[in-house]
Design a protein around this motif. Structure first.
Motif, PDB file in Angstrom:
ATOM      1  N   PRO A   1       6.113  -2.982   1.499  1.00  0.00           N
ATOM      2  CA  PRO A   1       5.036  -1.997   1.412  1.00  0.00           C
ATOM      3  C   PRO A   1       3.542  -2.519   1.156  1.00  0.00           C
ATOM      4  O   PRO A   1       3.555  -3.570   0.381  1.00  0.00           O
ATOM      5  N   ALA A   2       2.463  -1.802   1.510  1.00  0.00           N
ATOM      6  CA  ALA A   2       1.281  -2.009   1.339  1.00  0.00           C
ATOM      7  C   ALA A   2       1.270  -1.682  -0.322  1.00  0.00           C
ATOM      8  O   ALA A   2       2.137  -0.959  -0.995  1.00  0.00           O
ATOM      9  N   ALA A   3       0.033  -2.393  -0.974  1.00  0.00           N
ATOM     10  CA  ALA A   3      -0.101  -2.064  -2.447  1.00  0.00           C
ATOM     11  C   ALA A   3       0.052  -0.711  -2.798  1.00  0.00           C
ATOM     12  O   ALA A   3       0.306  -0.286  -3.858  1.00  0.00           O
ATOM     13  N   HIS A   4      -0.878   0.182  -1.869  1.00  0.00           N
ATOM     14  CA  HIS A   4      -0.886   1.472  -2.191  1.00  0.00           C
ATOM     15  C   HIS A   4       0.582   2.434  -1.935  1.00  0.00           C
ATOM     16  O   HIS A   4       0.591   3.525  -2.709  1.00  0.00           O
ATOM     17  N   ASN A   5       1.463   1.849  -1.309  1.00  0.00           N
ATOM     18  CA  ASN A   5       2.663   2.292  -1.278  1.00  0.00           C
ATOM     19  C   ASN A   5       3.874   1.555  -2.366  1.00  0.00           C
ATOM     20  O   ASN A   5       4.893   2.144  -2.322  1.00  0.00           O
ATOM     21  N   GLN A   6       3.454   0.486  -2.940  1.00  0.00           N
ATOM     22  CA  GLN A   6       4.319  -0.222  -3.504  1.00  0.00           C
ATOM     23  C   GLN A   6       5.234   0.556  -4.797  1.00  0.00           C
ATOM     24  O   GLN A   6       6.471   0.477  -5.001  1.00  0.00           O
ATOM     25  N   GLU A   7       4.602   1.378  -5.481  1.00  0.00           N
ATOM     26  CA  GLU A   7       5.383   2.106  -6.734  1.00  0.00           C
ATOM     27  C   GLU A   7       6.341   3.315  -6.077  1.00  0.00           C
ATOM     28  O   GLU A   7       7.356   3.021  -6.487  1.00  0.00           O
ATOM     29  N   VAL A   8       6.137   4.001  -4.984  1.00  0.00           N
ATOM     30  CA  VAL A   8       6.970   4.821  -4.434  1.00  0.00           C
ATOM     31  C   VAL A   8       8.030   4.075  -3.732  1.00  0.00           C
ATOM     32  O   VAL A   8       9.371   4.370  -3.883  1.00  0.00           O
ATOM     33  N   PHE A   9       7.731   2.937  -3.376  1.00  0.00           N
ATOM     34  CA  PHE A   9       8.873   2.404  -2.498  1.00  0.00           C
ATOM     35  C   PHE A   9       9.692   1.712  -3.605  1.00  0.00           C
ATOM     36  O   PHE A   9      11.045   1.776  -3.619  1.00  0.00           O
ATOM     37  N   ASP A  10       9.188   1.051  -4.779  1.00  0.00           N
ATOM     38  CA  ASP A  10       9.964   0.584  -5.843  1.00  0.00           C
ATOM     39  C   ASP A  10      10.804   1.827  -6.608  1.00  0.00           C
ATOM     40  O   ASP A  10      12.186   1.619  -6.811  1.00  0.00           O
ATOM     41  N   ARG A  11      10.385   2.953  -6.557  1.00  0.00           N
ATOM     42  CA  ARG A  11      11.102   4.056  -7.215  1.00  0.00           C
ATOM     43  C   ARG A  11      12.227   4.440  -6.163  1.00  0.00           C
ATOM     44  O   ARG A  11      13.321   4.818  -6.686  1.00  0.00           O
ATOM     45  N   ALA A  12      11.949   4.328  -5.049  1.00  0.00           N
ATOM     46  CA  ALA A  12      12.920   4.868  -4.081  1.00  0.00           C
ATOM     47  C   ALA A  12      14.221   3.777  -4.093  1.00  0.00           C
ATOM     48  O   ALA A  12      15.385   4.150  -3.955  1.00  0.00           O
TER      49      ALA A  12
END
Length: 76
Positions: A39-50
């Motif tokens: 994921p792009a940096a702005h999506n990394q947190e939500v990706f990791d949580r998922a």
């Protein structure tokens, strides 16, 4: 779905799935569903949580499954 996700329960796996096995399957699932390999940096947190949520749900599923006949096969 995703051919690189392998079955993590006996008898498909000769031994119990490791935390790394569960996390790898979760990562593959989230990649497939999101359409992003990384994921792009702005999506990394939500990706990791998922990935963490799917890994936790997978571990709970594997811990709760009752595979009938597995003990009989192991004894042979």
């Amino acid at each position: 779905m995703c051919r690189s996700i392998k079955t993590l329960r006996p008898p498909a796996m000769p031994e119990e799935a490791t935390e790394a096995d569960v996390r790898a399957a979760a990562l593959q699932y989230v990649r497939k569903v999101s359409g992003f390999r990384a994921p792009a940096a702005h999506n990394q947190e939500v990706f990791d949580r998922a990935v963490e949520a799917v890994a936790q749900a997978t571990a709970e599923l594997l811990d709760g499954l009752e595979v009938r006949g597995a003990a009989a096969r192991k004894a042979s």
